[in-house]
Scaffold this motif. Structure first.
Motif, mmCIF file in Angstrom:
data_model
loop_
_atom_site.group_PDB
_atom_site.id
_atom_site.type_symbol
_atom_site.label_atom_id
_atom_site.label_comp_id
_atom_site.label_asym_id
_atom_site.label_seq_id
_atom_site.Cartn_x
_atom_site.Cartn_y
_atom_site.Cartn_z
ATOM 1 N N GLU A 134 0.849 -1.201 0.000
ATOM 2 C CA GLU A 134 0.000 0.000 0.000
ATOM 3 C C GLU A 134 0.879 1.243 0.000
ATOM 4 O O GLU A 134 1.984 1.189 0.521
ATOM 5 N N LYS A 137 -1.271 -0.562 -4.170
ATOM 6 C CA LYS A 137 -2.309 -1.518 -4.522
ATOM 7 C C LYS A 137 -3.675 -0.825 -4.637
ATOM 8 O O LYS A 137 -4.374 -0.982 -5.637
ATOM 9 N N TYR A 143 -7.904 3.255 -9.816
ATOM 10 C CA TYR A 143 -7.871 3.825 -11.171
ATOM 11 C C TYR A 143 -8.217 2.804 -12.245
ATOM 12 O O TYR A 143 -9.099 3.032 -13.063
ATOM 13 N N LYS A 166 -1.182 11.084 -10.318
ATOM 14 C CA LYS A 166 -0.953 10.415 -11.586
ATOM 15 C C LYS A 166 0.492 9.914 -11.675
ATOM 16 O O LYS A 166 0.739 8.771 -12.047
ATOM 17 N N THR A 167 1.446 10.784 -11.306
ATOM 18 C CA THR A 167 2.853 10.379 -11.329
ATOM 19 C C THR A 167 3.047 9.170 -10.426
ATOM 20 O O THR A 167 3.698 8.181 -10.793
ATOM 21 N N LYS A 169 0.858 7.026 -9.514
ATOM 22 C CA LYS A 169 0.162 5.874 -10.106
ATOM 23 C C LYS A 169 1.057 5.193 -11.144
ATOM 24 O O LYS A 169 1.185 3.979 -11.165
ATOM 25 N N TYR A 170 1.730 5.997 -11.986
ATOM 26 C CA TYR A 170 2.604 5.396 -13.002
ATOM 27 C C TYR A 170 3.788 4.693 -12.370
ATOM 28 O O TYR A 170 4.223 3.638 -12.831
ATOM 29 N N LYS A 171 4.316 5.282 -11.307
ATOM 30 C CA LYS A 171 5.441 4.622 -10.626
ATOM 31 C C LYS A 171 5.005 3.259 -10.084
ATOM 32 O O LYS A 171 5.714 2.273 -10.207
ATOM 33 N N LEU A 173 2.536 1.481 -11.168
ATOM 34 C CA LEU A 173 2.219 0.605 -12.290
ATOM 35 C C LEU A 173 3.492 -0.032 -12.851
ATOM 36 O O LEU A 173 3.514 -1.213 -13.180
ATOM 37 N N MET A 174 4.555 0.767 -12.925
ATOM 38 C CA MET A 174 5.800 0.216 -13.462
ATOM 39 C C MET A 174 6.355 -0.887 -12.553
ATOM 40 O O MET A 174 6.877 -1.884 -13.042
ATOM 41 N N LEU A 176 4.502 -2.807 -10.621
ATOM 42 C CA LEU A 176 3.607 -3.960 -10.773
ATOM 43 C C LEU A 176 3.944 -4.736 -12.050
ATOM 44 O O LEU A 176 4.015 -5.956 -12.062
ATOM 45 N N LYS A 177 4.187 -3.983 -13.101
ATOM 46 C CA LYS A 177 4.493 -4.568 -14.395
ATOM 47 C C LYS A 177 5.760 -5.417 -14.323
ATOM 48 O O LYS A 177 5.803 -6.527 -14.834
ATOM 49 N N ILE B 4 7.352 7.847 -17.971
ATOM 50 C CA ILE B 4 6.019 8.209 -17.493
ATOM 51 C C ILE B 4 5.255 8.986 -18.563
ATOM 52 O O ILE B 4 4.074 8.743 -18.802
ATOM 53 N N LEU B 7 4.089 6.504 -21.165
ATOM 54 C CA LEU B 7 2.966 5.718 -20.647
ATOM 55 C C LEU B 7 1.687 6.547 -20.639
ATOM 56 O O LEU B 7 0.613 6.065 -20.994
ATOM 57 N N PHE B 46 -0.961 -5.147 -20.808
ATOM 58 C CA PHE B 46 -0.913 -5.190 -19.348
ATOM 59 C C PHE B 46 -2.163 -4.575 -18.720
ATOM 60 O O PHE B 46 -2.732 -5.132 -17.774
ATOM 61 N N ILE B 50 -4.904 -6.239 -16.186
ATOM 62 C CA ILE B 50 -5.376 -5.709 -14.895
ATOM 63 C C ILE B 50 -6.898 -5.660 -14.873
ATOM 64 O O ILE B 50 -7.533 -6.057 -13.908
#
Lengths: 188, 363
Positions: A134, A137, A143, A166-167, A169-171, A173-174, A176-177, B4, B7, B46, B50
């Motif tokens: 967290e 997650k 989102y 947003k920034t 969130k992308y961090k 996501l990367m 997680l990916k 970023i 993306l 991806f 999700i």
């Protein structure tokens, strides 16, 4: 509308997470499956498990969008459950003599192979989600799954503005990916 | 940072949030730049994964809920075996287990005798986790004015009354049956308060002081029975299993998590488990749940050394079985199905929250 059409409608209901459809299928089919599993060296809990897995197989079929029943739904469910149970028995080293029952079945091998891959993907994502911790997650969940707006998310998670959220969130996501594909490439 | 931006562009393109110019530019960029194109393919895949995962998770959750409902309605039920057939069936099924168990039981009993004689010298007895009444006494009158559900409380209890003892309790049957510790119930009038601050009068159905377990029944016209409870009760545990608890060390519910540290309790008492968790006065009688959200025990007491103990869930079954011999209680149905297994912890806690009550007992 004939039965086959009605049953196809039911299956479509599963794709939309329609509880009424789930309930109808349970009511019409569960007892037969429980009877089969109890007669074949299983317990009620195992019957519940197997039936649930069959419901997931049906769901996968439903979301694939190009599935149409070619036999009665109950025959299909029975075939899937029977196959799943035989496999489980084998894994448990428990054997049964009555499994070649008289009930009619259809071939479901392909389905179950696809199901296994699908299950793997699901577990992979679940593990990866568990590992990122967290707030990542919940942020990604809000989102990508709950489809909330970035402004709303920013307020909920206490970010000063939507861009910061947003920034972040992308961090997330990367990360997680990375976790997901590390296993995905190894396993699949 | 570059990543970023790319993306973000991929997602905006995917969601149709780009202007026509941007779209042309982005498509051109993808065409001329295989790396970016590759990234876009991967990223779209991806995100689809999700979304697929999210949808399936909520479907699995619906399945659990429907299953719980089916059990409630009797569509899923255990077959009733009677007389000799049952014994023969059980025997053939559990023959191997039984012989193994007998062997283990032998070894354990020898060990227990040995260990008890060694550890018997240590006589510090555990301190019960009842709420400290003193602090409450001074505050009671002021607090009562503030607390939510004030009016309901005045109806049911004299606002000047101070509770003799208190703790936590949790539902095991939606009809209003609660489990708590016997030592929480020092007085005769019992008030159970839910997470919304609503008060209900409860009576004591049974109280086993030796095992420190009690069953309460909410008997209050304001209480609305629950259809199904979110958790089941589970008897199997593993050492080191992660656990969590919810309870009322203060007037608001408190969440805590930890792990199972021993399969026996104080001085190897087989009635309970030892757990490592932050617990305070008032957590007594609260549920101990495993990671799936199944009840595995009742949080009970704390030794002077700080170890916390929980009564094994097996004794919930025993207490209810005994109680059911009384025809007045023969309709109790223990919760068996877990509908929160696939939820994340926050969602699990939200569901469990409504089933955990603050218990106070008055003279």
């Amino acid at each position: 509308m004939n039965t086959l059409e009605q049953e196809n409608l039911l299956i479509n209901g599963l794709a939309n997470n329609n509880k009424q459809a789930i309930e109808t299928i349970y009511k019409d089919n569960y007892s037969v499956i429980q009877g089969f599993i109890l007669n074949n060296n299983g317990s009620v809990d195992e019957a519940r498990d197997i039936f649930q897995e069959a419901m997931i197989v049906l769901y996968e079929k439903a979301i694939s969008g190009n599935f149409e029943l070619t036999c009665q739904l109950r025959t299909y469910i029975f075939s899937v459950c029977r196959r799943l149970w035989l496999k489980r028995l084998q894994q448990l080293n428990r054997f049964s003599h009555h499994t070649d029952s008289v009930a009619e079945t259809v071939a479901v091998e392909e389905e179950l192979e696809a199901h296994e891959k699908h299950n793997n993907d699901f577990t992979l994502m679940e593990t990866a989600m568990g590992k990122i911790g967290e707030p990542c997650k919940s942020l990604l969940d809000a989102y990508y799954i709950q489809k909330k707006h970035m402004q709303e998310i920013a307020a909920q998670f206490g970010y000063t503005n939507a861009d910061n959220a947003k920034t972040q969130k992308y961090k997330c996501l990367m990360r997680l990916k990375k976790l997901f594909f590390a296993q995905y490439k190894n396993g699949n | 940072m570059d990543d970023i931006l790319i993306l973000d562009a991929i997602e905006r393109y995917r969601n149709g949030e780009m202007s026509a110019d941007e779209v042309t530019f982005f498509e051109e960029l993808r065409k001329n730049n295989p790396e970016i194109d590759q990234l876009a393919v991967e990223h779209n895949f991806f995100i689809a994964e999700i979304e697929k995962y999210g949808a399936e998770k909520s479907y699995r959750h619906s399945l659990q809920e429907v299953e719980a409902k089916m059990i409630d309605e009797g569509v899923i039920s255990k077959p009733v075996l009677t007389g000799k057939a049952k014994v023969a069936y059980m025997w053939s099924k559990y023959k191997r287990v039984a012989t193994l168990a007998a062997g283990i039981a032998g070894i354990v009993s020898v060990l227990t005798v040995g260990l008890t004689s060694i550890f018997n010298k240590n006589t510090n007895s555990p301190e019960k986790l009842s709420r400290e009444i003193e602090a409450l006494k001074t505050n009671t009158e002021k607090e009562f004015k503030k607390v939510k559900g004030e009016i309901a409380r005045i109806d049911k209890v004299d606002p000047k009354a101070t509770p003799k003892s208190g703790g936590t309790g949790f539902l095991i049957d939606g009809k209003g049956y609660l489990i708590t510790n016997a030592h929480v119930l020092k007085g005769k009038t019992i008030i159970a308060t839910n997470a919304n601050g609503e008060n209900f009068i409860a009576k004591i159905c049974t109280k086993d002081i030796e095992r420190d377990i009690a069953v309460l029944k909410i008997e209050d016209k304001d209480f609305k029975p629950y259809g199904t409870l979110p958790y089941g009760i589970n008897k199997t545990v593993n050492l080191a299993a992660p656990i969590f608890t919810m309870g009322y060390p203060k007037d608001e519910i408190v969440y805590g998590e930890g792990y199972l540290s021993s399969e026996t309790g104080y001085k190897s008492d087989t009635l309970s488990y030892q757990i490592a968790i932050a617990a305070d006065h008032g957590n007594s009688g609260g549920p101990v749940l495993n990671k799936n959200g199944d009840i595995i025990g009742i949080l009970t007491d704390k030794s002077n050394g700080g170890a916390v103990f929980a009564i094994k869930s097996l004794y919930i079954y025993n207490a209810i079985d005994n109680l059911k011999k009384d025809s007045a209680y023969s309709n109790i149905k223990l919760t068996t199905v877990n509908s929160i297994k696939n939820l994340n912890r926050e969602e699990q806690v939200k569901k469990v929250n409504s089933c955990v009550f603050l218990i106070k007992s008055y003279e």
